[in-house]
Design an enzyme around this catalytic site. Sequence first.
Site, PDB file in Angstrom:
ATOM      1  N   ASP A  34      42.969  34.093  40.882  1.00 46.03           N
ATOM      2  CA  ASP A  34      44.115  34.575  40.093  1.00 46.03           C
ATOM      3  C   ASP A  34      45.381  33.771  40.413  1.00 46.03           C
ATOM      4  OD1 ASP A  34      45.485  36.135  38.312  1.00 46.03           O
ATOM      5  OD2 ASP A  34      45.638  37.892  39.601  1.00 46.03           O
ATOM      6  N   ASN A  82      39.588  38.936  29.233  1.00 51.17           N
ATOM      7  CA  ASN A  82      40.314  37.673  29.012  1.00 51.17           C
ATOM      8  C   ASN A  82      40.278  37.192  27.559  1.00 51.17           C
ATOM      9  OD1 ASN A  82      39.471  36.288  32.285  1.00 51.17           O
ATOM     10  ND2 ASN A  82      41.350  37.280  31.618  1.00 51.17           N
TER      11      ASN A  82
HETATM   12  C1  FPP Z   1      43.296  33.761  36.407  1.00 50.81           C
HETATM   13  O1  FPP Z   1      44.608  33.260  36.501  1.00 50.81           O
HETATM   14  C2  FPP Z   1      42.337  32.705  36.124  1.00 50.81           C
HETATM   15  C3  FPP Z   1      41.449  32.679  35.085  1.00 50.81           C
HETATM   16  C4  FPP Z   1      41.365  33.748  34.070  1.00 50.81           C
HETATM   17  C5  FPP Z   1      40.547  31.554  34.859  1.00 50.81           C
HETATM   18  C6  FPP Z   1      39.948  30.886  36.061  1.00 50.81           C
HETATM   19  C7  FPP Z   1      39.437  29.593  35.639  1.00 50.81           C
HETATM   20  C8  FPP Z   1      39.499  28.447  36.319  1.00 50.81           C
HETATM   21  C9  FPP Z   1      39.999  28.321  37.705  1.00 50.81           C
HETATM   22  C10 FPP Z   1      39.047  27.210  35.618  1.00 50.81           C
HETATM   23  C11 FPP Z   1      37.764  26.614  35.945  1.00 50.81           C
HETATM   24  C12 FPP Z   1      36.698  27.469  36.485  1.00 50.81           C
HETATM   25  C13 FPP Z   1      35.461  27.034  36.778  1.00 50.81           C
HETATM   26  C14 FPP Z   1      34.510  27.966  37.390  1.00 50.81           C
HETATM   27  C15 FPP Z   1      35.007  25.678  36.506  1.00 50.81           C
HETATM   28  P1  FPP Z   1      45.671  33.773  35.433  1.00 50.81           P
HETATM   29  O2  FPP Z   1      45.634  32.876  34.268  1.00 50.81           O
HETATM   30  O3  FPP Z   1      45.418  35.210  35.128  1.00 50.81           O
HETATM   31  O4  FPP Z   1      47.021  33.611  36.218  1.00 50.81           O
HETATM   32  P2  FPP Z   1      48.322  34.564  36.098  1.00 50.81           P
HETATM   33  O5  FPP Z   1      47.917  35.900  36.610  1.00 50.81           O
HETATM   34  O6  FPP Z   1      49.307  33.864  36.987  1.00 50.81           O
HETATM   35  O7  FPP Z   1      48.730  34.564  34.660  1.00 50.81           O
END
Ligand code: FPP
Length: 259
Positions: A34, A82
Site C-alpha cells: 500500500d 480496486n
Molecule cells: C496500493 O497502493 C497498490 C496497489 C493497488 C497495486 C499494487 C501493484 C503493484 C505494486 C504493481 C505491480 C505488482 C506486481 C505483483 C507485479 P495505492 O495505490 O492504494 O496507494 P495509496 O493508498 O497511496 O493511494
Amino acid sequence: MNPYFCTLNWLKIKTFLNQIIHDKLPKHIAVIMDGNGRWAKEKNRPRVFGHKNGVTAVREVTEACAELGVSYLTLYAFSQENWNRPKFEVNALMSLLVETLSKEVRTLNKNNIRLEAIGELDKLPQKTHLALKKGIIDTQSNDRMTLVLALNYSSRKEIIQASKDVVRDIKAGHLTEDQLDEDVFSTYLETKKYPDPELLIRTSGEQRISNYLLWQIAYAELYFTKVFWPDFRKENLYEAIVDFQSRERRFGKISEQLV
Ligand code: FPP
C-alpha cells in the site's frame, strides 16, 4: 547515493539480517502493498508512477524471501474493490502486470521460484490473464519458493464460494456435516495448497485488512509500517521478521505453557 549513507544503509541491513533466527522464520508471509499513490503524490508525479516503482519493491521482497528460505510469499496485487478506481489507473495497473510478468519470468526461473495466483483470474482482462497463465506454466516446476499473486481477489467472495462448494458436496454425499471442521473447510479455499500466513505486513501506515485472506490470517502476526510500498526494501522486510520473531505466539495458551 552518498558513500556515507550507503555505508550506513549497508550497516542497517546487516544489523537486521544478523538478528534473524533462521529456524524461526515464518513459512508464509502475506503482504498488502500500500502507498503507491501517496508516494507518487509526494513527488508530484501521477499515481501510476508509484505503481511502476512498486515493482522494484516486489522484486526486492521476493528475492529477500527466497534468499532467507521463506517458502510462500503472497502479495495483494489487485483487489476486487480496486475495479472502482479511475479507469485509466485500472488499465495502467493491468498493463503493468502484463509487462512485469513478461519481464520477470526469466528472473523467477533463474531463482527457482514458482508463480501462482489466487482470485477470480478468468475475469481479468484477457491479456493480463494470458500473461499470468504463461508465467504460472513457465515456472511450475520451480520449488525453492512459491510467489502467490492475489489478483482480482476478495476474501469474502472466496469464503462464500467455499461455503457453496461445501453445501454441494454435502448434498452429493461426498462430505457429511460431522466431517466439516476447520481443516476440511480450508481445503475448499483457493489457498488450500499453502500453510496459513504467519506474518501479514501492510505498508503505508494504514491499519486495515481490506478483505485479504480473512480466514487464513486468523493467527497471523500483523505488522504495520509507515514506509510506502515503493520504498520498501530488503531491510524493511528483515525488520518485520525480527519484530515477528520477538513476539510470543500463544495461540490461546498462557506463557508458562509454551516453555
Ligand atoms: C496500493 O497502493 C497498490 C496497489 C493497488 C497495486 C499494487 C501493484 C503493484 C505494486 C504493481 C505491480 C505488482 C506486481 C505483483 C507485479 P495505492 O495505490 O492504494 O496507494 P495509496 O493508498 O497511496 O493511494
